[in-house]
Scaffold this active site. Structure first.
Site, PDB file in Angstrom:
ATOM      1  N   TRP A 158      29.824  47.123  17.859  1.00 35.80           N
ATOM      2  CA  TRP A 158      29.581  46.047  16.893  1.00 35.80           C
ATOM      3  C   TRP A 158      30.460  46.189  15.666  1.00 35.80           C
ATOM      4  O   TRP A 158      30.982  45.199  15.151  1.00 35.80           O
ATOM      5  CB  TRP A 158      28.102  45.960  16.524  1.00 35.80           C
ATOM      6  CG  TRP A 158      27.271  45.613  17.712  1.00 35.80           C
ATOM      7  CD1 TRP A 158      26.301  46.374  18.299  1.00 35.80           C
ATOM      8  CD2 TRP A 158      27.346  44.414  18.506  1.00 35.80           C
ATOM      9  NE1 TRP A 158      25.779  45.735  19.397  1.00 35.80           N
ATOM     10  CE2 TRP A 158      26.397  44.533  19.544  1.00 35.80           C
ATOM     11  CE3 TRP A 158      28.133  43.260  18.448  1.00 35.80           C
ATOM     12  CZ2 TRP A 158      26.207  43.538  20.516  1.00 35.80           C
ATOM     13  CZ3 TRP A 158      27.945  42.264  19.400  1.00 35.80           C
ATOM     14  CH2 TRP A 158      26.993  42.419  20.413  1.00 35.80           C
TER      15      TRP A 158
ATOM     16  N   ASP B 111      25.205  45.697   8.391  1.00 38.07           N
ATOM     17  CA  ASP B 111      24.687  45.049   9.599  1.00 38.07           C
ATOM     18  C   ASP B 111      23.440  45.832  10.010  1.00 38.07           C
ATOM     19  O   ASP B 111      23.541  46.952  10.507  1.00 38.07           O
ATOM     20  CB  ASP B 111      25.764  45.082  10.690  1.00 38.07           C
ATOM     21  CG  ASP B 111      25.276  44.519  12.035  1.00 38.07           C
ATOM     22  OD1 ASP B 111      24.086  44.167  12.142  1.00 38.07           O
ATOM     23  OD2 ASP B 111      26.108  44.441  12.966  1.00 38.07           O
TER      24      ASP B 111
ATOM     25  N   LYS C 135      16.278  41.440  17.567  1.00 39.38           N
ATOM     26  CA  LYS C 135      15.899  42.818  17.885  1.00 39.38           C
ATOM     27  C   LYS C 135      14.580  43.216  17.238  1.00 39.38           C
ATOM     28  O   LYS C 135      13.731  43.763  17.909  1.00 39.38           O
ATOM     29  CB  LYS C 135      17.016  43.781  17.521  1.00 39.38           C
ATOM     30  CG  LYS C 135      18.115  43.792  18.585  1.00 39.38           C
ATOM     31  CD  LYS C 135      19.427  43.320  18.092  1.00 39.38           C
ATOM     32  CE  LYS C 135      20.449  43.220  19.217  1.00 39.38           C
ATOM     33  NZ  LYS C 135      21.771  42.907  18.718  1.00 39.38           N
TER      34      LYS C 135
HETATM   35  C1  LIG Z   1      23.084  42.574  18.680  1.00 34.12           C
HETATM   36  C2  LIG Z   1      23.938  43.016  17.579  1.00 34.12           C
HETATM   37  C3  LIG Z   1      24.945  42.212  17.042  1.00 34.12           C
HETATM   38  C4  LIG Z   1      25.301  40.861  17.625  1.00 34.12           C
HETATM   39  O1  LIG Z   1      24.327  39.945  17.341  1.00 34.12           O
HETATM   40  P1  LIG Z   1      24.460  38.429  17.837  1.00 34.12           P
HETATM   41  O2  LIG Z   1      23.298  37.804  17.132  1.00 34.12           O
HETATM   42  O3  LIG Z   1      24.356  38.440  19.318  1.00 34.12           O
HETATM   43  O4  LIG Z   1      25.770  37.902  17.375  1.00 34.12           O
HETATM   44  C5  LIG Z   1      25.657  42.692  15.965  1.00 34.12           C
HETATM   45  N1  LIG Z   1      25.399  43.883  15.435  1.00 34.12           N
HETATM   46  C6  LIG Z   1      24.452  44.708  15.932  1.00 34.12           C
HETATM   47  C7  LIG Z   1      24.217  46.036  15.303  1.00 34.12           C
HETATM   48  C8  LIG Z   1      23.699  44.297  17.011  1.00 34.12           C
HETATM   49  O5  LIG Z   1      22.737  45.095  17.512  1.00 34.12           O
END
Ligand SMILES: *Cc1c(COP(=O)(O)O)cnc(C)c1O
Length: 357
Positions: free
Chosen positions: A99, A165, A189
């Site tokens: 990511w 993030d 998540k």
């Molecule tokens: C799942 C995830 C993403 C991507 O998220 P999307 O909503 O599918 O774009 C980005 N960063 C992390 C840490 C993730 O777990």
């Protein structure tokens, strides 16, 4: 029968979220309309939106001077919006996996990127230490690496605006939001269904926007802050789901209670991985995520991968296949994952071990 769900995202959600979203799909409050039919500008939906924002602020203890947004586009859209809005000359990133690599790729389109630390050479199996430079427009980190299973558990002090993030560990521990200029992530998540992205942004930080750059209206943070996420039609049902999940977090005792449970789940599974003669952990001690736990078969047992996944299915355990870039297995143990789910997994691992040694 409901399975033991270890999916990485979308993932397991609390029963109350599923029940209350289901009801709202059939009839939203006493409106005589579904949550999918009601206007996003109606008073009834505005109340849902405001409750979601208020609960998020309360649960995460978000101080004054920050705005909360619920947008479309996923965390991946934030990877491009952040540099588009805020990268004038140089930004710093820590590279901790898939990511952050994706975030770095986008940033490079808008300026210089300094990779201040990376664990890539070691297969991203630990969270590298880093220092934050003072000559960059912002610093970007990924607090939990969903695919590699590494996590940091503190809020760094930064001389420059710090952006994180937190897609996969938001609301799994108390966070000192005041340390950050911005926290963002996909909701799928820990917060709700897929299709909505949360952004917590410090209002002052909006002034750091690159002044002489043409930024499309929809990709400007200020557009969404000014219109309280209602510049265009927001993902209504998803925001309803987030509100329900935040209600559940609060009723369970808040992020402090979530953290206690997260530690208990991860400790239980890691203790088994350390003990097992058939399975082994991947991530180095000290960096082990409480949310995503990758594991492999020990030497001599590598050929049993498919057999274990099939066996796990017979025990109603789903979502354990490892990410294609790591292989093996991964158990994602987000907030809604129960101690009972983890106990069922450990019991299955032990039964599988007994069959094979
Ligand atoms: C799942 C995830 C993403 C991507 O998220 P999307 O909503 O599918 O774009 C980005 N960063 C992390 C840490 C993730 O777990």
């Amino acid at each position: 029968m409901r399975k033991h769900i270890f999916n990485a995202g979308p993932c397991k959600l609390p029963d109350s979220t599923l029940e209350n979203v289901s009801k709202a799909v059939l009839e939203f409050g006493n409106t005589g309309q579904s949550i999918m039919e009601v206007s996003h500008r109606s008073a009834d939906f505005q109340a849902v939106y405001e409750e979601a924002v208020a609960l998020f602020k309360e649960v995460l203890n978000i101080p004054e001077g920050y705005s909360v947004l619920f947008l479309g586009g996923g965390a991946s859209m934030q990877f491009c919006m952040i540099p588009f809005n805020f990268l004038k000359t140089k930004a710093a990133y820590v590279n901790t996996g898939t990511w952050s690599t994706a975030a770095i790729k986008e940033a490079k389109m808008w300026g210089e990127v300094e990779i201040v630390a990376s664990s890539e050479a070691d297969g991203f199996t630990y969270y590298p230490e880093f220092t934050i430079p003072s000559d960059v427009d912002y610093m970007h980190i990924t607090s939990n690496n969903t695919i590699r299973g590494t996590e940091i558990f503190y809020d760094p002090t930064s001389p420059v605006p710090l952006i994180c993030d937190m897609s996969s560990d938001i609301c799994s521990r108390p966070v000192d939001v005041s340390k950050y200029a911005m926290i963002y992530g996909g909701c799928q998540k820990n917060l709700g269904p897929a299709g909505v992205t949360f952004v917590i942004i410090k209002d002052d930080f909006l002034n750091n926007v690159v002044a002489d750059r043409m930024i499309p209206t929809m990709l400007r943070y200020k557009t969404h802050v000014d219109k309280e996420s209602m510049y265009n039609t927001p993902p209504c049902i998803n925001i309803f789901g987030v509100k329900e999940t935040l209600k559940w977090v609060k009723a369970m005792g808040g992020v402090e209670a979530m953290e206690k449970l997260a530690i208990e789940r991860a400790d239980m599974l890691y203790a088994e991985l350390e003990r097992s003669k058939v399975f082994r952990p991947v991530v180095k001690e000290g960096s082990r995520s409480r949310m995503n736990i990758p594991f492999l078969l020990r030497e001599g047992y590598e050929s049993l991968e498919k057999e274990f996944l099939d066996f796990a299915k017979t025990k109603n355990l789903v979502g354990l296949k490892g990410h294609r870039s790591v292989g093996g297995f991964r158990a994602s143990t987000y907030n809604a994952c129960t101690i009972e789910d983890v106990k069922a997994l450990v019991a299955a691992m032990q039964e599988f071990e007994a069959k094979h040694i």
